[in-house]
Structure formats: C-alpha cells, structure tokens
Write an enzyme that holds these catalytic residues in place. Structure first.
Site, PDB file in Angstrom:
ATOM      1  N   HIS A   1      -6.355  -2.487  74.804  1.00 27.52           N
ATOM      2  CA  HIS A   1      -6.158  -3.892  75.153  1.00 27.52           C
ATOM      3  C   HIS A   1      -5.158  -3.996  76.302  1.00 27.52           C
ATOM      4  O   HIS A   1      -4.391  -3.071  76.560  1.00 27.52           O
ATOM      5  CB  HIS A   1      -5.541  -4.677  73.990  1.00 27.52           C
TER       6      HIS A   1
ATOM      7  N   THR B   1      -1.994  -6.855  77.206  1.00 29.64           N
ATOM      8  CA  THR B   1      -1.265  -7.878  76.455  1.00 29.64           C
ATOM      9  C   THR B   1      -1.477  -9.276  77.015  1.00 29.64           C
ATOM     10  O   THR B   1      -1.379 -10.253  76.275  1.00 29.64           O
ATOM     11  CB  THR B   1       0.235  -7.579  76.461  1.00 29.64           C
TER      12      THR B   1
ATOM     13  N   GLU C   1      -2.085  -1.597  72.676  1.00 29.03           N
ATOM     14  CA  GLU C   1      -1.840  -2.658  73.650  1.00 29.03           C
ATOM     15  C   GLU C   1      -1.091  -2.078  74.851  1.00 29.03           C
ATOM     16  O   GLU C   1      -0.135  -1.308  74.694  1.00 29.03           O
ATOM     17  CB  GLU C   1      -1.001  -3.782  73.035  1.00 29.03           C
TER      18      GLU C   1
ATOM     19  N   HIS D   1     -11.450  -3.436  74.378  1.00 30.29           N
ATOM     20  CA  HIS D   1     -11.589  -4.597  73.489  1.00 30.29           C
ATOM     21  C   HIS D   1     -12.822  -5.407  73.895  1.00 30.29           C
ATOM     22  O   HIS D   1     -13.575  -5.906  73.056  1.00 30.29           O
ATOM     23  CB  HIS D   1     -10.327  -5.446  73.572  1.00 30.29           C
TER      24      HIS D   1
ATOM     25  N   ASP E   1     -10.453  -7.629  78.109  1.00 28.02           N
ATOM     26  CA  ASP E   1      -9.390  -6.625  78.245  1.00 28.02           C
ATOM     27  C   ASP E   1      -9.830  -5.239  77.771  1.00 28.02           C
ATOM     28  O   ASP E   1     -10.705  -5.132  76.923  1.00 28.02           O
ATOM     29  CB  ASP E   1      -8.146  -7.076  77.480  1.00 28.02           C
TER      30      ASP E   1
END
Length: 260
Positions: free
Chosen positions: A49, A51, A116, A154, A164
């Site tokens: 991912h 953020t 992340e 993701h 993302d």
C-alpha cells in the site's frame, strides 16, 4: 538435592519456552510499535500500500488508532528514510485490505501480510524506502515461506476502490530482486486467438469489472495512470479495449504462470 536442582532448572526452562511460544511473531528488521487493530489468522501473500498521508508520523498514529473512516492497520510501515516499524503480529489479521478478491482468495486480511509505504501517491518512492522494503520482503518470505511471486498491490485485489501503491511504484525493481511477477523484456507478441481476459483472471484479477481490472493491470505493469484520480471518478478512466502491449505482457505473464 542435585535431583531437585535439575527439576528446578527444567521447570525454569519450560517457563522460558512457554513465554517464547506466546511472544509476538516479529521481524528482526523492524522496531515494535504494536497496534490493537487486528485479530488472528495465517498469511500466504503480501499486499503493498501507500499511506496517502502527509507524514510517517501521521500514518503511524492512524494505523494505531481509530479514525473518521474506521479502524485500519497494517503489519508493517516503511518510512521514506528506510525505517521499518512493525505494528501487528504476523500471525494476526491486520485490517488493511478491505473488500476484494485475488484469484481464489476473498478474505485478503486473513491471507496476507500488509505493508504500508510512507508516500502520498503523487511522487516516486525513495531509494532508501525501496531498499528497506526489499530487505523486509526477503525476511518475510524466508521466515513465513511465502512464495516470492506472491507480492501484489492493494489495487490488484480491489481495482474498483483502490489505486495504491501508485503507478510510481518500482515493480520492475522488486522483480529484479526476485519479488512479484514481471513480464520478460524479450516477450514476443501474443499469438492469434489469445484471450487477454482469461489471462487477467489467471493472474488473479477480478474481471467482473473489466475496465477496473485492466486499469489496475496497466498501473502495475505499464506505469499508466500516474495522475491521482478520485476512486469512483470517470475522469482519466482507461479504455476497456486491450492494446497490443497489454496482450503481449499478459501472454508472457500467463506463460510464466504455466511454467513455459
């Protein structure tokens, strides 16, 4: 007395081992900063991912607390400078993937490790951050026996909702280090009669919304769609028609999946 001493030592060792068995499963590469936003499961895939926040500190706080869109978390957060923080035990379900599908997997939180990356989605990823991510992937895949090809975006699992990590993410760099899937540079054109939709599905994409699946594929494998577009917006939408390059890349990825 000697026998009693042996029994005491054995009991003490048993307590130590019991404590280790209940300890969180953690990476030696990361600082431990636990989040309560998780529950139990087992991982077979890794989801990346970005953020989409202004700072590492803001992302860390959000991943450890409630926010206006509900509680979220991830197993790891990687800063631009290469710092790695672990928030959730690898044996627990972090709440990062949401609703989505990848191949036969429909509960991605249950099946995945979530990572992340501190990036707002509008800029390239820092070199120190990418290098740290590669080290982390090597550690995770080695310790948890996760296939090194089982690293996805993701957006791959939720193409109608997510974008993302953005098209700026260096998937080719990860592939050169042995992680994720990537087409071969000398891949030939797709043959006559090749079905790109079946190839997308073979990779894992949910093709029920074909425009979204194709957009996610192009973002990851062709670096298309770098301009940030609000989720659900038609602005900047990619065409549904597959072009020759889509077909070439999909054919090669399909061949690799089939061991050819």
């Amino acid at each position: 007395m000697r026998g009693r001493g042996v029994l005491v030592a054995a009991f003490a060792m048993a307590l130590v081992l019991a404590g280790c068995a209940g300890a969180p499963q953690r990476s030696p590469l990361a600082a431990w900063s636990p989040s309560k936003n998780h529950d139990a499961r087992h991982a077979t895939i890794i989801v990346l991912h970005h953020t989409q926040m202004a700072s590492f500190e803001e992302a860390l706080a959000t991943l450890k607390s409630a926010n206006d869109q509900g509680r979220v978390s991830a197993h790891y957060l990687v800063a631009e400078d290469g710092r790695i923080v672990q928030l959730v035990d690898e044996r627990a379900r972090a709440w990062h993937a949401g609703i989505g599908r990848w191949g036969a997997l429909t509960d991605l939180n249950d099946a995945s490790i979530g990572i992340e990356l501190d990036n707002d989605g509008t800029e390239p990823f820092a070199e120190a951050q990418v290098a740290a991510l590669i080290r982390l992937l090597d550690d995770l895949c080695t310790r948890l026996t996760i296939p090194r090809t089982a690293v996805i975006a993701h957006a791959d699992l939720a193409p109608t909702r997510k974008a993302d990590p953005s098209a700026y993410f260096p998937w080719a760099r990860l592939a050169a280090a042995g992680f994720g899937e990537w087409p071969r540079a000398d891949a030939p054109p797709a043959p006559e009669g090749f079905d790109p939709v079946l190839a997308l599905a073979l990779l894992g994409y949910d093709t029920r919304d074909l425009p979204a699946a194709l957009a996610a594929f192009r973002r990851r494998f062709r670096g298309m769609g770098t301009a940030p577009t609000p989720v659900g917006s038609d602005e900047g939408a990619l065409p549904v028609a597959f072009d020759d390059e889509d077909r070439r890349l999909l054919f090669d990825l399909r061949q690799q999946r089939l061991g050819r």
